[in-house]
Design an enzyme around this catalytic site. Structure first.
Site, PDB file in Angstrom:
ATOM      1  CB  THR A 117     101.412 -43.136 -75.585  1.00 55.25           C
ATOM      2  OG1 THR A 117     101.904 -42.339 -76.660  1.00 55.25           O
ATOM      3  CG2 THR A 117      99.916 -42.933 -75.515  1.00 55.25           C
ATOM      4  CE1 TYR A 141      99.016 -46.174 -78.729  1.00 59.48           C
ATOM      5  CE2 TYR A 141     100.040 -44.063 -79.231  1.00 59.48           C
ATOM      6  CZ  TYR A 141     100.086 -45.293 -78.620  1.00 59.48           C
ATOM      7  OH  TYR A 141     101.189 -45.652 -77.879  1.00 59.48           O
TER       8      TYR A 141
END
Length: 327
Positions: A117, A141
């Site tokens: 990501t 995250y």
């Protein structure tokens, strides 16, 4: 040979599975179906329902099938939730990935493609962002994904596991043939949420923060169509099978749109307005995330086919209508 796709019944994984099946690959999917759906998978795909962090299950799968490559999509992906429950993210993303990588090494798997990501960059010093930019994640995250990238780097050096880490920017849209799309009712993806608001499936859309240092004060993101992203994975697979070196690559178009611009696009494509409310910033949201895609274009020869915001929005709206009709 067989390809194992973890999280293959989910939003992005299912699009890749469709692409692989069209190429004639033999595909097994490992998914706990917590957010994925069996119905998104083609009938010829074998689904193993279970946890990617289950070492015993992984050992059985690798013993039963002649797997040559693992594509790892399974994990938790909601940034605000990662602040509220960081241990969930370090368990589901980092610890489970470690278990999977260890099982791959034990089974002699030589190729691994990882769903990473742009959140690993945090608040980037420069935009567009190249792969050489500092990794300074501002959410659990992002940190959980960064740790898996580091594990793959080190395991590659120690055990010869070749890997491609694809750093996604904002994935959106749905399969142009209507076979798959974002199904989670609690999804936080802006285009999906805006499409739901436009269709009356949500009472309103929230803008989280209007005081960012951007042209209109709202966050700017690089939206990549999920089908173009799936094709990037297929090209990464070809690259590794051809003996290509490990790499970390951005997956984005290099064009940013603000939250307000996305709302305008949804209203334009849908042809009607919907309620929007302004709320305070959420933790973990950088002001701007826009990719420099030069490296993936050079390394993999990737060229997007669906780089158009209105097209992405139109297909997201179509998918939400399909979900509504199927409910």
């Amino acid at each position: 040979m067989t390809i194992l796709v973890t999280g293959g019944a989910g939003y992005i994984g299912s699009h890749l599975v469709l692409d692989l099946c069209e190429r004639g690959e033999t595909v097994w999917v490992l998914d706990d179906l917590s957010t994925g759906r069996r119905a998104l998978l083609p009938p010829q795909v074998r689904l193993i329902e279970g946890d990617v962090g289950d070492a015993a299950l992984l050992a059985r799968v690798f013993e039963e099938a002649a797997i040559d490559t693992v594509l790892h999509f399974a994990g938790s992906i909601i940034v605000p939730e990662s602040h509220a429950d960081p241990l969930k993210y370090y368990r589901n993303n980092t610890a489970a990935s470690r278990t999977l990588i260890e099982a791959c090494v034990a089974a002699g798997i030589r190729r691994f493609i990882f769903s990473s990501t742009a959140a690993v960059y945090g608040n980037p010093a420069e935009v567009p962002i190249s792969e050489a930019a500092a990794q300074q994640p501002i959410s659990p995250y992002g940190a959980s994904k960064m740790m898996t990238e580091l594990m793959l780097r080190d395991v590659g050096a120690a055990h010869g596991l070749a890997s491609i880490c694809l750093r996604y920017f904002n994935v959106a849209g749905a399969d142009p043939k209507g076979r798959s799309g974002q199904c989670s009712p609690q999804a936080t993806h802006l285009i999906k949420v805006a499409a739901q608001a436009a269709l009356g499936l949500r009472p309103r859309l929230e803008i989280f923060g209007t005081d960012y240092p951007t042209p209109d004060g709202t966050c700017v993101r690089d939206y990549i169509h999920v089908t173009d992203l799936a094709r990037a994975h297929a090209l990464a697979l070809d690259h590794l099978r051809d003996g290509g070196e490990s790499a970390v690559l951005n997956c984005g178009y290099g064009t940013g749109f603000s939250v307000r611009e996305v709302i305008q696009a949804v209203r334009r494509v849908h042809g009607a307005s919907f309620d929007v409310v302004e709320s305070p910033r959420r933790p973990g949201d950088p002001a701007q995330l826009v990719a420099d895609p030069a490296e993936i274009r050079a390394r993999l020869g990737w060229r997007p086919d669906l780089d158009d915001l209105d097209t992405i929005v139109a297909q997201a709206l179509d998918w939400e209508r399909r979900l509504g009709e199927a409910a």
